[in-house]
Design a protein around this motif. Structure first.
Motif, PDB file in Angstrom:
ATOM      1  N   LEU A  45       0.806  -1.223   0.000  1.00 41.51           N
ATOM      2  CA  LEU A  45       0.000   0.000   0.000  1.00 41.51           C
ATOM      3  C   LEU A  45       0.838   1.272   0.000  1.00 41.51           C
ATOM      4  O   LEU A  45       0.301   2.367  -0.174  1.00 41.51           O
ATOM      5  CB  LEU A  45      -0.930   0.007   1.220  1.00 41.51           C
ATOM      6  N   HIS A  58      -1.964   4.086  -0.264  1.00 39.03           N
ATOM      7  CA  HIS A  58      -2.203   4.693   1.044  1.00 39.03           C
ATOM      8  C   HIS A  58      -1.375   5.957   1.243  1.00 39.03           C
ATOM      9  O   HIS A  58      -1.811   6.875   1.937  1.00 39.03           O
ATOM     10  CB  HIS A  58      -1.916   3.683   2.155  1.00 39.03           C
ATOM     11  N   SER A 105       0.291   0.114   6.295  1.00 44.17           N
ATOM     12  CA  SER A 105      -0.467  -1.129   6.115  1.00 44.17           C
ATOM     13  C   SER A 105      -0.797  -1.701   7.492  1.00 44.17           C
ATOM     14  O   SER A 105      -0.599  -2.878   7.758  1.00 44.17           O
ATOM     15  CB  SER A 105       0.347  -2.134   5.295  1.00 44.17           C
ATOM     16  N   THR A 122      -9.822   2.006   4.961  1.00 45.02           N
ATOM     17  CA  THR A 122      -9.712   2.387   3.552  1.00 45.02           C
ATOM     18  C   THR A 122      -9.266   1.229   2.657  1.00 45.02           C
ATOM     19  O   THR A 122      -9.284   1.338   1.434  1.00 45.02           O
ATOM     20  CB  THR A 122      -8.731   3.563   3.396  1.00 45.02           C
ATOM     21  N   TYR A 123      -8.860   0.119   3.284  1.00 41.70           N
ATOM     22  CA  TYR A 123      -8.484  -1.064   2.504  1.00 41.70           C
ATOM     23  C   TYR A 123      -8.724  -2.282   3.390  1.00 41.70           C
ATOM     24  O   TYR A 123      -8.394  -2.259   4.575  1.00 41.70           O
ATOM     25  CB  TYR A 123      -7.005  -1.008   2.091  1.00 41.70           C
ATOM     26  N   GLU A 125      -7.672  -6.074   3.688  1.00 42.22           N
ATOM     27  CA  GLU A 125      -6.758  -7.112   3.186  1.00 42.22           C
ATOM     28  C   GLU A 125      -7.411  -8.481   3.323  1.00 42.22           C
ATOM     29  O   GLU A 125      -8.135  -8.746   4.289  1.00 42.22           O
ATOM     30  CB  GLU A 125      -5.454  -7.074   3.989  1.00 42.22           C
ATOM     31  N   SER A 199      -2.780  -8.813  -1.598  1.00 35.74           N
ATOM     32  CA  SER A 199      -2.017  -7.758  -2.284  1.00 35.74           C
ATOM     33  C   SER A 199      -0.569  -8.175  -2.482  1.00 35.74           C
ATOM     34  O   SER A 199       0.054  -7.854  -3.498  1.00 35.74           O
ATOM     35  CB  SER A 199      -2.090  -6.446  -1.496  1.00 35.74           C
ATOM     36  N   TYR A 258      -7.244   3.837  -6.279  1.00 37.19           N
ATOM     37  CA  TYR A 258      -7.169   2.377  -6.295  1.00 37.19           C
ATOM     38  C   TYR A 258      -6.856   1.882  -7.712  1.00 37.19           C
ATOM     39  O   TYR A 258      -5.996   1.020  -7.912  1.00 37.19           O
ATOM     40  CB  TYR A 258      -8.467   1.745  -5.793  1.00 37.19           C
ATOM     41  N   LEU A 277     -10.780  -4.356  -7.011  1.00 38.34           N
ATOM     42  CA  LEU A 277     -11.339  -3.929  -5.728  1.00 38.34           C
ATOM     43  C   LEU A 277     -12.188  -5.064  -5.149  1.00 38.34           C
ATOM     44  O   LEU A 277     -13.082  -5.581  -5.808  1.00 38.34           O
ATOM     45  CB  LEU A 277     -12.206  -2.687  -5.946  1.00 38.34           C
ATOM     46  N   THR A 281     -13.558  -4.435   0.650  1.00 34.88           N
ATOM     47  CA  THR A 281     -13.107  -3.036   0.609  1.00 34.88           C
ATOM     48  C   THR A 281     -14.242  -2.146   0.115  1.00 34.88           C
ATOM     49  O   THR A 281     -14.487  -1.060   0.649  1.00 34.88           O
ATOM     50  CB  THR A 281     -11.870  -2.878  -0.290  1.00 34.88           C
TER      51      THR A 281
END
Length: 299
Positions: A45, A58, A105, A122-123, A125, A199, A258, A277, A281
């Motif tokens: 990120l 990020h 992260s 915001t993410y 994983e 990721s 993204y 995406l 998320t």
């Protein structure tokens, strides 16, 4: 005597001011005209290109947050200082005021909430399974009797063992010294599957000699909400950060970021990660929240 009392009073006042500012980040930024941004040097990120240049999904989102805060404070100029952080020092550096906001992260979980606050997620994983495309492995049920690799210091295979779909399976576990070493074991046939954050798997596949020879398969093994980390007990700063994230979601800025960092060729090698995406998320963006990992359920 009076002089000593005056010096003591000034010291107490200065200490009190410093303590107050530590819990009022907006006041600290406004009075100093500067903010310190905690960033990662090697993460899916956020990472460095060298020479003090930090990039990534990020990282850029965090820069947008700080631009919004600069506007909110009415500062014509704000000095943005980048502070690289690691998994070991990121929480202490936020706690002691060295870093004002960390967007790397970091997983939001209940244990960390005792030491720090978290902005909106915001993410999200997802721990997944990477295999060779011709392996015939399509999910957890196909891992019986196979050799699985994960990276030293991670808990991915333990996560697999806890999954009810893994009941009754037997498999051999080997460890790579880092993510590149783990992927090399998959690449050279010393392991049949690499269990890790989606990721990280996607990034390693995209950088491999033959990306089409690999695929990410099967069920999501666990989900972890990733969020910017802030000092505790500073509701005004958290609100400012959350408001910026909500704005970036609403006007499409976050979706564009993204796409830029996960679906398009990225520096330094102009390789496309190709990680669409995720539903998790997307759900976090549709209903902005700061729920910890423990509130996410994986069946």
């Amino acid at each position: 005597m009076k002089k000593h009392l005056m010096v003591a009073a000034i010291t107490v006042l200065a200490t009190g001011t410093a303590f107050a500012q530590a819990n009022d980040t907006l006041a600290k930024i406004k009075s100093s005209g500067a903010v310190t941004f905690g960033v990662r040097e090697s993460s899916g990120l956020g990472y460095t290109l060298g020479n003090g240049k930090y990039v990534g999904f990020h990282t850029e989102m965090g820069e947008n947050i700080l631009k919004d805060i600069q506007k909110q404070l009415g500062l014509a100029k704000m000095d943005l200082k980048y502070q690289p952080v690691t998994s070991q020092n990121r929480i202490p550096l936020v706690q002691n005021g060295t870093v004002d906001i960390e967007c790397g992260s970091t997983t939001n979980n209940l244990a960390r909430q005792k030491d720090a606050a978290f902005a909106y997620t915001t993410y999200v994983e997802e721990v997944r399974i990477a295999v060779k495309a011709n392996s015939g492995i399509t999910g957890i049920k196909d891992l019986n009797g196979k050799t699985l690799v994960t990276t030293t210091g991670t808990t991915s295979v333990q996560t697999l063992r806890k999954n009810k779909r893994a009941d009754g399976l037997t498999f051999k576990e080997v460890m790579g010294k880092d993510h590149a070493d783990s992927f090399l074991m998959l690449e050279t046939g010393r392991a049949d599957a690499f269990i890790m954050d989606g990721s990280i798997l996607a990034a390693n596949i995209s950088k491999s000699k033959a990306p089409n020879d690999y695929k990410i398969v099967g069920e999501v093994l666990s989900v972890e909400p990733i969020a910017c980390m802030l000092r505790k007990d500073d509701p005004a700063f958290k609100k400012a950060v959350d408001d910026s994230i909500a704005r970036q979601i609403k006007d499409g800025t976050l979706a564009k970021l993204y796409d830029k960092w996960f679906m398009q060729p990225i520096p330094p090698n102009n390789v496309k990660i190709g990680l669409p995406l995720s539903a998790a998320t997307k759900a976090a963006w549709e209903n902005p929240n700061d729920k910890p990992m423990e509130e996410y359920k994986v069946e």
